[in-house]
Design a protein around this motif. Structure first.
Motif, PDB file in Angstrom:
ATOM      1  N   ALA A 297       4.686   9.311  15.842  1.00 22.79           N
ATOM      2  CA  ALA A 297       5.994   9.298  16.503  1.00 22.79           C
ATOM      3  C   ALA A 297       7.171   9.321  15.537  1.00 22.79           C
ATOM      4  N   VAL A 298       6.933   9.392  14.231  1.00 22.57           N
ATOM      5  CA  VAL A 298       8.032   9.455  13.269  1.00 22.57           C
ATOM      6  C   VAL A 298       8.164  10.902  12.807  1.00 22.57           C
ATOM      7  N   SER A 299       9.062  11.628  13.463  1.00 24.35           N
ATOM      8  CA  SER A 299       9.356  12.986  13.040  1.00 24.35           C
ATOM      9  C   SER A 299      10.599  12.943  12.157  1.00 24.35           C
ATOM     10  N   TYR A 300      11.042  14.096  11.707  1.00 21.47           N
ATOM     11  CA  TYR A 300      12.186  14.142  10.792  1.00 21.47           C
ATOM     12  C   TYR A 300      13.427  13.495  11.406  1.00 21.47           C
ATOM     13  N   ASP A 301      13.632  13.705  12.714  1.00 17.93           N
ATOM     14  CA  ASP A 301      14.818  13.138  13.342  1.00 17.93           C
ATOM     15  C   ASP A 301      14.740  11.622  13.514  1.00 17.93           C
ATOM     16  N   ARG A 302      13.573  11.024  13.410  1.00  9.81           N
ATOM     17  CA  ARG A 302      13.436   9.563  13.500  1.00  9.81           C
ATOM     18  C   ARG A 302      13.254   8.912  12.131  1.00  9.81           C
ATOM     19  N   LEU A 303      13.328   9.706  11.065  1.00 13.66           N
ATOM     20  CA  LEU A 303      13.127   9.192   9.711  1.00 13.66           C
ATOM     21  C   LEU A 303      14.203   8.180   9.328  1.00 13.66           C
TER      22      LEU A 303
ATOM     23  N   GLN B 209       0.811  -1.213   0.000  1.00 15.96           N
ATOM     24  CA  GLN B 209       0.000   0.000   0.000  1.00 15.96           C
ATOM     25  C   GLN B 209       0.849   1.270   0.000  1.00 15.96           C
ATOM     26  N   ILE B 210       2.110   1.188   0.401  1.00 12.86           N
ATOM     27  CA  ILE B 210       2.939   2.365   0.604  1.00 12.86           C
ATOM     28  C   ILE B 210       3.729   2.674  -0.659  1.00 12.86           C
ATOM     29  N   ALA B 211       3.533   3.895  -1.181  1.00 13.59           N
ATOM     30  CA  ALA B 211       4.256   4.329  -2.379  1.00 13.59           C
ATOM     31  C   ALA B 211       5.509   5.116  -2.014  1.00 13.59           C
ATOM     32  N   GLY B 212       5.520   5.766  -0.859  1.00 13.64           N
ATOM     33  CA  GLY B 212       6.665   6.555  -0.426  1.00 13.64           C
ATOM     34  C   GLY B 212       6.327   7.324   0.834  1.00 13.64           C
ATOM     35  N   VAL B 213       7.182   8.273   1.170  1.00 14.21           N
ATOM     36  CA  VAL B 213       6.941   9.110   2.341  1.00 14.21           C
ATOM     37  C   VAL B 213       7.071  10.572   1.942  1.00 14.21           C
ATOM     38  N   SER B 214       6.409  11.426   2.693  1.00  7.48           N
ATOM     39  CA  SER B 214       6.560  12.865   2.497  1.00  7.48           C
ATOM     40  C   SER B 214       6.877  13.488   3.850  1.00  7.48           C
ATOM     41  N   ILE B 215       7.616  14.568   3.794  1.00 12.97           N
ATOM     42  CA  ILE B 215       8.074  15.220   5.013  1.00 12.97           C
ATOM     43  C   ILE B 215       7.453  16.612   5.069  1.00 12.97           C
ATOM     44  N   PRO B 216       6.490  16.829   5.958  1.00  8.22           N
ATOM     45  CA  PRO B 216       5.892  18.156   6.079  1.00  8.22           C
ATOM     46  C   PRO B 216       6.826  19.096   6.854  1.00  8.22           C
TER      47      PRO B 216
ATOM     48  N   ARG C 207       6.029  20.783   9.486  1.00 10.34           N
ATOM     49  CA  ARG C 207       5.776  20.537  10.906  1.00 10.34           C
ATOM     50  C   ARG C 207       5.032  19.228  11.060  1.00 10.34           C
ATOM     51  N   GLY C 208       5.217  18.610  12.214  1.00  7.28           N
ATOM     52  CA  GLY C 208       4.451  17.410  12.515  1.00  7.28           C
ATOM     53  C   GLY C 208       5.174  16.131  12.107  1.00  7.28           C
ATOM     54  N   PHE C 209       4.410  15.056  12.081  1.00  5.14           N
ATOM     55  CA  PHE C 209       4.963  13.743  11.807  1.00  5.14           C
ATOM     56  C   PHE C 209       5.093  13.499  10.310  1.00  5.14           C
TER      57      PHE C 209
END
Length: 192
Positions: free
Chosen positions: A134-140, A108-115, A117-119
Motif C-alpha cells: 500500500a505504499v506507492s510513490y504518492d504515499r511515500l 533491519q531497514i537500510a533505506g527504501v527504493s522506488i521502482p 511500477r508497483g509499491f
C-alpha cells in the motif's frame, strides 16, 4: 419558583476523578508516546470493485451454472483492498498482505527504493528488498513523515540538490556577466 428547564449541577459520579488522581489527566512526560500510522490502499478503490462486480454480473446472469466463479473476482479484490496495509510504529514496520504478515525492525531497514511500477520497497541490511504493501510513490511522504527520521527524506535531498544546482548556475551567470565587460574594454584598448 424554579423552571423545569433550569440547570442543576450533576450529582457526584463514580466517573468523576477525585482531586489529585491521575484519571482524566494528561499523560506524564515520562510515558513514551505510542502512535502508529497505518498506510492503506485508498478507499476509492472500492468503487473499482463495484464496477468490476457490475461487469461480471452480466456474464453471470447469462450462464449462472458455469460462470458463478466470476463473482469471486470482485470479492477477492475487496479482500485485497481491506487487508493490504503497512503500519509504521516505534517498533518498526508491520507489513500485511492478503495471505500473511511480516514485521521489520528499524535496525533491519537500510533505506527504501522506488521502482518504476508497483509499491515502494524497503532495502534491508542483508541486501534484500521487501515490498511495502500500500505504499506507492504518492504515499511515500506519509511513510517518511511517520518514520520520524528513520528513513531519509528523499524529497528534501532532491530539493537541496536542485537548489544547489540553481545557485551554481546563478553564480556562473554572474561571473560571466562581470567578465564580459572586462573583455570588451580590453578589446577596445587593443584596437586603439
Amino acid at each position: 419558583m424554579s423552571s423545569p428547564h433550569q440547570s442543576v449541577p450533576p450529582a457526584k459520579s463514580s466517573h468523576t476523578p477525585e482531586s489529585g488522581s491521575a484519571t482524566g489527566s494528561a499523560p506524564e512526560a515520562s510515558e513514551p508516546k505510542q502512535t502508529a500510522q497505518v498506510i492503506r490502499i485508498t478507499q476509492m478503490a472500492y468503487l473499482g470493485v463495484l464496477v468490476l462486480l457490475f461487469c461480471v454480473f452480466f456474464a453471470f446472469v447469462g450462464w449462472p451454472i458455469a460462470l458463478w466463479w466470476l463473482l469471486l473476482i470482485p470479492v477477492a479484490a475487496a479482500v485485497w483492498i481491506a487487508r493490504t496495509r503497512t503500519t509504521v510504529s516505534e517498533d518498526g514496520l508491520e507489513l500485511r498482505t492478503v495471505f500473511g504478515s511480516r514485521h521489520l525492525d528499524w535496525a533491519q531497514i537500510a533505506g527504501v527504493s522506488i521502482p518504476k511500477r508497483g509499491f515502494v520497497r524497503a532495502r534491508l541490511t542483508d541486501d534484500t528488498e521487501v515490498k511495502l504493501p500500500a505504499v506507492s510513490y504518492d504515499r511515500l511522504r506519509d511513510l517518511i513523515r511517520a518514520a520520524n527520521g528513520r528513513i531519509p527524506d528523499l524529497f528534501a535531498a532532491e530539493a537541496a540538490a536542485r537548489e544547489a544546482e540553481y545557485e551554481a548556475r546563478e553564480a556562473e551567470a554572474k561571473k560571466s556577466e562581470t567578465e564580459a565587460p572586462a573583455a570588451e574594454t580590453e578589446a577596445q584598448d587593443s584596437d586603439s
